[in-house]
Design a protein around this motif. Structure first.
Motif, PDB file in Angstrom:
ATOM      1  N   HIS A 137      14.616  13.755  40.916  1.00 14.99           N
ATOM      2  CA  HIS A 137      13.311  13.206  40.525  1.00 14.99           C
ATOM      3  C   HIS A 137      12.497  12.670  41.703  1.00 14.99           C
ATOM      4  O   HIS A 137      11.283  12.813  41.740  1.00 14.99           O
ATOM      5  N   ILE A 180      16.896  20.675  40.247  1.00 17.67           N
ATOM      6  CA  ILE A 180      16.641  19.899  39.028  1.00 17.67           C
ATOM      7  C   ILE A 180      17.887  19.986  38.145  1.00 17.67           C
ATOM      8  O   ILE A 180      18.446  21.069  37.945  1.00 17.67           O
ATOM      9  N   HIS A 238      18.591  20.128  35.123  1.00 17.31           N
ATOM     10  CA  HIS A 238      18.674  21.094  34.021  1.00 17.31           C
ATOM     11  C   HIS A 238      18.597  22.533  34.504  1.00 17.31           C
ATOM     12  O   HIS A 238      18.772  23.466  33.733  1.00 17.31           O
ATOM     13  N   ASP A 242      18.350  11.950  30.333  1.00 19.95           N
ATOM     14  CA  ASP A 242      17.109  12.668  30.546  1.00 19.95           C
ATOM     15  C   ASP A 242      16.809  13.492  29.306  1.00 19.95           C
ATOM     16  O   ASP A 242      17.665  14.254  28.856  1.00 19.95           O
ATOM     17  N   HIS A 245      15.110  16.090  28.683  1.00 25.22           N
ATOM     18  CA  HIS A 245      15.091  17.557  28.733  1.00 25.22           C
ATOM     19  C   HIS A 245      16.476  18.186  28.833  1.00 25.22           C
ATOM     20  O   HIS A 245      16.606  19.379  29.100  1.00 25.22           O
ATOM     21  N   SER A 264       9.317  22.663  37.727  1.00 27.30           N
ATOM     22  CA  SER A 264       9.922  21.865  36.650  1.00 27.30           C
ATOM     23  C   SER A 264      11.088  22.582  35.975  1.00 27.30           C
ATOM     24  O   SER A 264      11.261  23.789  36.105  1.00 27.30           O
ATOM     25  N   CYS A 265      11.843  21.804  35.208  1.00 32.00           N
ATOM     26  CA  CYS A 265      12.999  22.368  34.506  1.00 32.00           C
ATOM     27  C   CYS A 265      12.582  23.324  33.405  1.00 32.00           C
ATOM     28  O   CYS A 265      13.406  24.040  32.860  1.00 32.00           O
ATOM     29  N   CYS A 307      11.940  17.805  41.065  1.00 37.24           N
ATOM     30  CA  CYS A 307      11.053  17.630  39.905  1.00 37.24           C
ATOM     31  C   CYS A 307       9.587  17.632  40.317  1.00 37.24           C
ATOM     32  O   CYS A 307       8.711  18.074  39.593  1.00 37.24           O
ATOM     33  N   CYS A 312       6.007  17.462  38.342  1.00 32.39           N
ATOM     34  CA  CYS A 312       6.228  17.368  36.898  1.00 32.39           C
ATOM     35  C   CYS A 312       6.042  15.936  36.435  1.00 32.39           C
ATOM     36  O   CYS A 312       5.486  15.696  35.372  1.00 32.39           O
ATOM     37  N   LEU A 313       6.516  14.979  37.228  1.00 33.15           N
ATOM     38  CA  LEU A 313       6.304  13.579  36.838  1.00 33.15           C
ATOM     39  C   LEU A 313       5.861  12.704  37.998  1.00 33.15           C
ATOM     40  O   LEU A 313       5.722  11.491  37.826  1.00 33.15           O
ATOM     41  N   ASN A 344       6.286  20.429  31.239  1.00 27.88           N
ATOM     42  CA  ASN A 344       6.429  20.291  29.798  1.00 27.88           C
ATOM     43  C   ASN A 344       5.668  19.126  29.169  1.00 27.88           C
ATOM     44  O   ASN A 344       5.629  18.994  27.962  1.00 27.88           O
ATOM     45  N   ARG A 347       0.851  11.594  33.584  1.00 25.45           N
ATOM     46  CA  ARG A 347       2.180  12.156  33.808  1.00 25.45           C
ATOM     47  C   ARG A 347       2.318  12.751  35.224  1.00 25.45           C
ATOM     48  O   ARG A 347       3.315  12.603  35.884  1.00 25.45           O
TER      49      ARG A 347
HETATM   50  S1  SF4 Z   1      10.948  17.204  32.848  1.00 23.62           S
HETATM   51 FE1  SF4 Z   1      10.224  17.163  34.932  1.00 23.62          FE
HETATM   52  S2  SF4 Z   1      10.949  15.204  35.676  1.00 23.62           S
HETATM   53 FE2  SF4 Z   1      12.144  15.643  33.865  1.00 23.62          FE
HETATM   54  S3  SF4 Z   1      13.976  16.701  34.619  1.00 23.62           S
HETATM   55 FE3  SF4 Z   1      12.449  18.255  34.121  1.00 23.62          FE
HETATM   56  S4  SF4 Z   1      11.429  18.655  36.043  1.00 23.62           S
HETATM   57 FE4  SF4 Z   1      12.474  16.725  36.264  1.00 23.62          FE
END
Ligand code: SF4
Lengths: 470, 206
Positions: A67, A111, A113, A132, A134, A350-351, A411, A414-415, A433, A439
């Protein structure tokens, strides 16, 4: 008795992991895999330390930093002191508690995931958790995978179990054939558009139907990833030959005879005919179009051929006010054609969409084209291995030639916990996502799209119907 | 964990649906390795302007709601991330109870682990309670977990129900991990059975 009752995939995995049934349906559930990252784990390790507890099953646990890590000049370390502290804290914790770890300069880092499936750590029939939301991603392999809070992270570290109540079963069936230009991302956005962000609350979603069966593993991971945006804690897809082929040969997957034995077990997992679902939703895949979100909730989504909706046409006062708030935040006017919306930034990562297949889809659009003037476009691979493969396949060069930035895995935007952030008011076409307010950076505006659609926006400078570019 | 038995407090009305965890606490405040100190960042985007000044129109910036211990909101409260920073921020601010028509699953579970009581009530009841709450300091609301009732300022009682297991844990402030550790023998037995049923199960080493 219960042995002859037809069961869903979810029921089977659940039953197989019950250590003990407690009062009022609560079960002590065994956890096969625990994925750990730096943001939601420090307080959990601290809790263990304070109560003198150890990690019960380090061999079922894997930790990674994702992250906070910068996506450029890695070797110089992390400049931002608070991010550095979180990363260093994880490094100290895994050393102290003996937890397997992929450090930031390891090519397997990425990442959380992305790396679970990539390494063969996540397998069908398993219970998989991570601090998490996701974590739902891993359900694409036919595993019961869900996000937990930090108290539960500590609970799993200490006991390798969780106290849980069974969820309700929801079947989302997407039949027909996807039209050209449509991807797994468009499918899941269409599903969320239909059921809403609370539609799956209390449920585990099982995705089925010809469209889902036809998806490759990357696409299935994308769909399950966004189950949480549909309100479900987990998404599931029954394992099949696509799944087994994907797993075979991965570093932590069973090998040789063990693999065959595992496959024999995995083949018993798909839902029995006549199994009961509490909720059933059906979509016609042939009617799905490339999708884009216009608001600050994933359910605020429309086909790219649409226009920004008008709050004045909404009856319910609270909904109308909420819609107006979204338009104000997004800086959009009702009636504007979605394809007329200009973008400042494009984020492919991102994941949800940072596997090699996603990068190939974006590169196919970027090839021979140029990123529009005034657009900043980033490609952030999901893992070090994805990055290496993309470089070997020549994708990185395509992106660089087109004027995209080619970054290190994490990440990222993404955040926006690392330096990759939107500035206030900036508008981004993003393959991630969540399009919540702020965000991707305070005041930033997010339009969720597929990788191909993101690349299309990068080269035209505005949201674009991918079908007009290919 | 602090037990939750009965609470009589000022309630803050937050008539918004889908209040997500990024709204409760934006990601830029997650870089902590502690549980405490997040209260000042609770609802940062709604509470402060770009210069960090308070937005007077936001409910928690108004008296008596600065001291609110109950929050009343609309549907799907706590959707989004699994981050426990959201309940930690609420708790650190002083919120011990959230009343809403529905909650996102992970957030709902996280509340119980931190001594926060999430209470589900129909939208119409939430709207009524918001009206009560707007009366301010003289209109305290009571949430009694023992009897499972909300008491309106008028004295009217509204029943609610919480899973017996979670209610027991919350009433006594019990530590879930300690409870589970008492079942270690059962976990050992399960692990041994799993080993023989799934001998192919790989282990992880870095
Ligand atoms: S949603 Fe974004 S911040 Fe969360 S694990 Fe996936 S890539 Fe990382």
């Amino acid at each position: 008795m219960s042995a002859i009752r037809p069961r869903t995939l979810f029921d089977k995995i659940w039953d197989d992991h019950v250590v003990e049934r407690l009062e009022d349906e609560t079960c002590l559930l065994y956890i096969d895999r625990h994925l750990v990252h730096e943001v939601t784990s420090p307080q959990a390790f601290e809790g263990l330390r304070m109560s003198g507890r150890r990690v019960r099953a380090p061999q079922a646990t894997i930790a990674v930093v994702d992250h906070n890590v910068p996506t450029s000049d890695r070797r110089q370390g992390i400049k931002e002191p608070e991010s550095r502290l979180q990363v260093e804290t994880l490094e100290e914790n895994v050393a102290e508690f003996g937890v397997p770890f992929f450090p930031v300069l390891d090519p397997r880092q990425g990442i959380v995931h992305i790396i679970g499936p990539e390494q063969g750590i996540s397998l069908p029939g398993m219970t998989i958790v991570c601090g998490d939301s996701h974590t739902s991603t891993h359900g694409a392999l036919g595993a019961l995978a869900f996000g937990i809070g930090t108290s539960e992270v500590e609970h799993v570290l200490a006991t390798q179990t969780l106290l849980q109540k069974p969820a309700k079963n929801m079947l989302v069936e997407v039949n027909g054939t996807l039209p050209p230009g449509c991807t797994a991302k468009d499918v899941v956005l269409a599903i969320i558009g239909k059921i809403g962000t609370a539609g799956g609350n209390g449920h585990v979603i099982e995705y089925a139907g010809s469209v889902i069966r036809a998806l490759d593993m990357a696409g299935r991971l994308t769909v399950c990833n966004m189950s949480i945006e549909g309100g479900a804690r987990a998404g599931l897809i029954a394992p099949d030959q696509t799944t087994f082929d994907y797993i075979e040969g991965r570093p932590y997957a069973p090998k040789g005879e063990d693999f065959d034995r595992a496959v024999a077990y995995w083949k018993t997992l798909p839902s029995d005919p006549g199994a009961h679902y509490d909720t059933i939703v059906r979509l016609d895949g042939s009617e799905i179009a490339p999708m884009v979100t216009w608001g600050t909730s994933p359910e605020a989504v429309l086909p790219i051929t649409g226009a920004v909706p008008d709050p004045a046409e909404v009856e319910d006062e609270a909904t109308r006010a909420q819609m107006q708030r979204m338009l104000d935040y997004m800086g959009l006017t009702a009636g504007t054609k979605l394809t007329d919306i200009p973008v400042d930034v494009v984020f492919v990562g991102s994941c949800t969409n940072a596997r090699i297949e996603d990068l190939r889809a974006a590169a196919a659009v970027a090839r021979g084209r140029k990123v529009a003037a005034n657009v900043r476009a980033l490609i952030v691979p999901g893992s070090g291995l994805v990055k290496l493969q993309a470089e070997a396949e020549g994708l990185a060069q395509i992106f660089l030639d087109a004027g995209f930035e080619w970054r290190e895995p994490g990440c990222s935007m993404c955040l926006a916990m690392n330096p990759d952030k939107l500035m206030p008011g900036q508008r981004c076409a993003s393959t991630s996502n969540r399009n919540f307010e702020g965000r991707q950076g305070q005041g930033g505006r997010t339009h969720l799209v597929s990788p191909a659609m993101a690349a299309a926006a990068a080269v035209t400078g505005h949201l674009t119907d991918i079908r007009e570019l290919v | 964990m602090q037990p939750f038995t009965e609470l009589t407090a000022v309630a803050a009305p937050l008539p918004l649906a889908n209040v997500d965890t990024d709204k409760i606490i934006p990601a830029r405040f997650l870089k902590t390795i502690k549980r405490s100190g997040l209260g000042k960042s609770l609802f940062a985007g709604l509470r402060y302007d770009d210069q960090g000044g308070e937005r007077p129109e936001f409910v928690l910036n108004q008296e008596p709601f600065r001291g609110a211990e109950i929050l009343i909101a609309h549907e799907n409260f706590g959707c989004g991330s699994s981050r426990e920073h959201a309940p930690w921020a609420l708790l650190d601010f002083g919120i011990r109870c959230v009343i809403a028509p529905s909650f996102a699953d992970i957030f709902h579970g996280n509340c119980f682990k931190n001594g926060i009581l999430p209470v589900v009530q129909p939208r119409s009841v939430c709207d009524q309670l918001m009206e009560d709450a707007r009366l301010g300091a003289n209109a305290r609301i009571t949430v009694d977990l023992g009897r499972q009732v909300i008491v309106r300022p008028s004295g009217e009682e509204i029943p609610f129900s919480i899973d017996p297991f979670r209610r027991h844990m919350l009433l006594h402030g019990l530590d879930e991990i300690g409870q589970t550790m008492q079942r270690t023998a059962a976990i050992d037995t399960y692990e041994a059975a799993r080993m023989s049923a799934k001998p192919w199960m790989p282990t992880i080493s870095a």
